[in-house]
Motif scaffolding. Structure first.
Motif, mmCIF file in Angstrom:
data_model
loop_
_atom_site.group_PDB
_atom_site.id
_atom_site.type_symbol
_atom_site.label_atom_id
_atom_site.label_comp_id
_atom_site.label_asym_id
_atom_site.label_seq_id
_atom_site.Cartn_x
_atom_site.Cartn_y
_atom_site.Cartn_z
ATOM 1 N N HIS A 1 -1.168 -3.519 11.466
ATOM 2 C CA HIS A 1 -0.267 -2.594 10.765
ATOM 3 C C HIS A 1 0.783 -3.353 9.961
ATOM 4 C CE1 HIS A 1 2.859 0.326 9.938
ATOM 5 N NE2 HIS A 1 3.696 -0.424 10.643
ATOM 6 N N CYS A 2 1.327 -4.400 10.511
ATOM 7 C CA CYS A 2 2.338 -5.174 9.788
ATOM 8 C C CYS A 2 1.757 -5.742 8.498
ATOM 9 C CB CYS A 2 2.924 -6.273 10.668
ATOM 10 S SG CYS A 2 4.009 -5.622 11.963
ATOM 11 N N ALA A 3 0.536 -6.240 8.553
ATOM 12 C CA ALA A 3 -0.105 -6.741 7.328
ATOM 13 C C ALA A 3 -0.291 -5.601 6.324
ATOM 14 C CB ALA A 3 -1.436 -7.412 7.653
ATOM 15 N N ASP A 4 -0.801 -4.463 6.792
ATOM 16 C CA ASP A 4 -0.996 -3.307 5.903
ATOM 17 C C ASP A 4 0.327 -2.865 5.287
ATOM 18 O OD1 ASP A 4 -3.705 -3.230 6.618
ATOM 19 O OD2 ASP A 4 -3.438 -1.574 8.048
ATOM 20 N N SER A 5 1.322 -2.701 6.120
ATOM 21 C CA SER A 5 2.630 -2.206 5.679
ATOM 22 C C SER A 5 3.297 -3.161 4.701
ATOM 23 C CB SER A 5 3.526 -1.993 6.904
ATOM 24 O OG SER A 5 4.832 -1.652 6.500
ATOM 25 N N PHE B 1 5.210 -5.162 -0.608
ATOM 26 C CA PHE B 1 5.227 -6.160 -1.673
ATOM 27 C C PHE B 1 4.857 -5.512 -3.014
ATOM 28 C CE2 PHE B 1 3.219 -9.850 -3.921
ATOM 29 C CZ PHE B 1 4.352 -10.648 -4.023
ATOM 30 N N VAL B 2 3.834 -4.674 -2.999
ATOM 31 C CA VAL B 2 3.434 -3.968 -4.220
ATOM 32 C C VAL B 2 4.561 -3.053 -4.693
ATOM 33 C CG1 VAL B 2 1.829 -2.235 -5.142
ATOM 34 C CG2 VAL B 2 0.960 -4.153 -3.790
ATOM 35 N N ARG B 3 5.224 -2.376 -3.761
ATOM 36 C CA ARG B 3 6.340 -1.500 -4.139
ATOM 37 C C ARG B 3 7.465 -2.290 -4.807
ATOM 38 N NH1 ARG B 3 6.267 2.293 1.340
ATOM 39 N NH2 ARG B 3 4.270 3.265 0.824
ATOM 40 N N SER C 1 -6.779 -12.764 11.131
ATOM 41 C CA SER C 1 -6.912 -12.374 9.728
ATOM 42 C C SER C 1 -5.610 -11.789 9.192
ATOM 43 C CB SER C 1 -8.072 -11.387 9.549
ATOM 44 O OG SER C 1 -7.885 -10.234 10.356
ATOM 45 N N SER C 2 -4.957 -10.951 9.972
ATOM 46 C CA SER C 2 -3.685 -10.373 9.523
ATOM 47 C C SER C 2 -2.545 -11.379 9.593
ATOM 48 C CB SER C 2 -3.349 -9.112 10.329
ATOM 49 O OG SER C 2 -4.158 -8.039 9.868
ATOM 50 N N LEU C 3 -2.600 -12.301 10.527
ATOM 51 C CA LEU C 3 -1.573 -13.353 10.575
ATOM 52 C C LEU C 3 -1.672 -14.241 9.337
ATOM 53 C CD1 LEU C 3 -1.712 -14.255 14.365
ATOM 54 C CD2 LEU C 3 0.060 -12.918 13.185
ATOM 55 N N PHE C 4 -2.895 -14.520 8.870
ATOM 56 C CA PHE C 4 -3.073 -15.278 7.627
ATOM 57 C C PHE C 4 -2.495 -14.507 6.442
ATOM 58 C CE2 PHE C 4 -6.810 -17.534 9.697
ATOM 59 C CZ PHE C 4 -6.169 -18.764 9.765
ATOM 60 N N ILE C 5 -2.794 -13.212 6.383
ATOM 61 C CA ILE C 5 -2.247 -12.372 5.307
ATOM 62 C C ILE C 5 -0.727 -12.417 5.333
ATOM 63 C CG2 ILE C 5 -1.914 -9.966 4.554
ATOM 64 C CD1 ILE C 5 -4.881 -9.490 5.396
ATOM 65 N N LEU C 6 -0.156 -12.206 6.512
ATOM 66 C CA LEU C 6 1.310 -12.184 6.630
ATOM 67 C C LEU C 6 1.930 -13.518 6.221
ATOM 68 C CD1 LEU C 6 1.592 -10.136 9.923
ATOM 69 C CD2 LEU C 6 2.507 -9.449 7.690
ATOM 70 N N LYS C 7 1.307 -14.621 6.615
ATOM 71 C CA LYS C 7 1.861 -15.931 6.267
ATOM 72 C C LYS C 7 1.918 -16.111 4.753
ATOM 73 C CE LYS C 7 1.382 -20.877 7.026
ATOM 74 N NZ LYS C 7 0.616 -21.952 7.643
ATOM 75 N N GLY C 8 0.831 -15.865 4.072
ATOM 76 C CA GLY C 8 0.803 -16.017 2.623
ATOM 77 C C GLY C 8 1.652 -14.987 1.903
ATOM 78 N N LEU C 9 1.546 -13.751 2.343
ATOM 79 C CA LEU C 9 2.296 -12.667 1.720
ATOM 80 C C LEU C 9 3.801 -12.878 1.863
ATOM 81 C CD1 LEU C 9 2.277 -9.846 0.360
ATOM 82 C CD2 LEU C 9 2.249 -8.893 2.679
ATOM 83 N N HIS C 10 4.237 -13.209 3.062
ATOM 84 C CA HIS C 10 5.670 -13.400 3.285
ATOM 85 C C HIS C 10 6.201 -14.638 2.554
ATOM 86 C CE1 HIS C 10 7.100 -10.387 6.351
ATOM 87 N NE2 HIS C 10 5.834 -10.073 6.163
ATOM 88 N N HIS C 11 5.364 -15.636 2.376
ATOM 89 C CA HIS C 11 5.775 -16.805 1.592
ATOM 90 C C HIS C 11 6.115 -16.363 0.166
ATOM 91 C CE1 HIS C 11 5.968 -20.990 0.353
ATOM 92 N NE2 HIS C 11 5.209 -20.667 -0.684
ATOM 93 N N ARG C 12 5.235 -15.571 -0.418
ATOM 94 C CA ARG C 12 5.475 -15.072 -1.776
ATOM 95 C C ARG C 12 6.641 -14.088 -1.806
ATOM 96 N NH1 ARG C 12 0.433 -12.958 -4.867
ATOM 97 N NH2 ARG C 12 2.063 -12.811 -6.451
ATOM 98 N N TRP C 13 6.682 -13.173 -0.851
ATOM 99 C CA TRP C 13 7.718 -12.135 -0.801
ATOM 100 C C TRP C 13 9.096 -12.777 -0.640
ATOM 101 C CZ3 TRP C 13 7.593 -7.866 3.534
ATOM 102 C CH2 TRP C 13 8.345 -6.753 3.146
ATOM 103 N N TYR C 14 9.193 -13.746 0.257
ATOM 104 C CA TYR C 14 10.449 -14.464 0.493
ATOM 105 C C TYR C 14 10.932 -15.128 -0.798
ATOM 106 C CZ TYR C 14 13.632 -17.930 2.574
ATOM 107 O OH TYR C 14 14.723 -18.707 2.886
ATOM 108 N N SER C 15 10.036 -15.785 -1.492
ATOM 109 C CA SER C 15 10.397 -16.437 -2.752
ATOM 110 C C SER C 15 10.883 -15.410 -3.770
ATOM 111 C CB SER C 15 9.198 -17.208 -3.303
ATOM 112 O OG SER C 15 9.517 -17.789 -4.543
ATOM 113 N N LEU C 16 10.178 -14.309 -3.882
ATOM 114 C CA LEU C 16 10.583 -13.241 -4.795
ATOM 115 C C LEU C 16 11.978 -12.727 -4.436
ATOM 116 C CD1 LEU C 16 9.570 -11.274 -7.113
ATOM 117 C CD2 LEU C 16 8.964 -9.725 -5.236
ATOM 118 N N LEU C 17 12.194 -12.451 -3.166
ATOM 119 C CA LEU C 17 13.475 -11.892 -2.715
ATOM 120 C C LEU C 17 14.629 -12.870 -2.926
ATOM 121 C CD1 LEU C 17 12.376 -10.149 0.620
ATOM 122 C CD2 LEU C 17 12.732 -9.085 -1.632
#
Length: 178
Positions: free
Chosen positions: A67-71, A76-78, A111-127
């Motif tokens: 769920h955390c990966a989905d959410s 991030f898209v929002r 699989s979701s931990l991999f998504i979260l790691k990459g996604l949060h890396h990008r999201w953190y940089s954006l923020l």
């Protein structure tokens, strides 16, 4: 009272009346550190432990991770939509139904931990690179019928990270090791 605590172990998100720069910075750090903290919490859990609900009638630890990966993918898209369009109307999704799909109930959490790691890396940089003007940008959530600023949304997702991390810790403490 016990049910409310199990459902909201850190309480519900409470937007501060004034959102200051230090508050936003703290929220961004929470978002940035979340994948590592979640990974550490679930690293040594066996499948049967991952399939333990954090409360009666609640999702399993496995479902929470997925769920955390989905959410957070949706979040991030929002953010990207709000930064590139004028007050877009975002697309909601039925998180409860998503959590019941096969990938959320049976796939390994890696699989979701991999998504979260990459996604949060990008999201953190954006923020980290948003200025005051960008923080005030908005999107409209049609289910709530209201606009949300990005600065408020950062707080909601920092809370979301801490909220579900607390669910995992609670399940481990209460259900797995008594």
């Amino acid at each position: 009272m016990e049910e409310h605590y199990l459902r909201y172990p850190i309480g519900q998100f409470d937007k501060p009346p004034v959102i200051t720069k230090p508050v936003i910075e703290n929220w961004i750090e929470t978002i940035g550190s979340f994948p590592e903290l979640l990974s550490l919490e679930v690293a040594l859990l066996a499948d049967e432990q991952l399939d333990t609900p954090y409360r009666e009638g609640g999702w399993t630890i496995r479902q929470v991770v997925h769920h955390c990966a989905d959410s957070h993918m949706n979040a991030f898209v929002r953010f990207k939509l709000a930064l590139t369009e004028d007050n877009p109307i975002i697309k909601p999704y039925n998180e409860a139904l998503w959590a019941e799909l096969n990938d959320s109930t049976s796939l390994p959490v890696a699989s979701s931990l991999f998504i979260l790691k990459g996604l949060h890396h990008r999201w953190y940089s954006l923020l980290k690179n948003l200025d005051q003007e960008a923080l005030k940008r908005k999107y409209t959530h049609p289910e709530h019928g209201q606009e949300f600023t990005l600065e408020e949304t950062i707080g909601m997702y920092a809370w979301h990270c801490s909220h579900h991390l607390a669910h995992v810790k609670s399940a481990k403490r209460k259900e797995l090791w008594g």
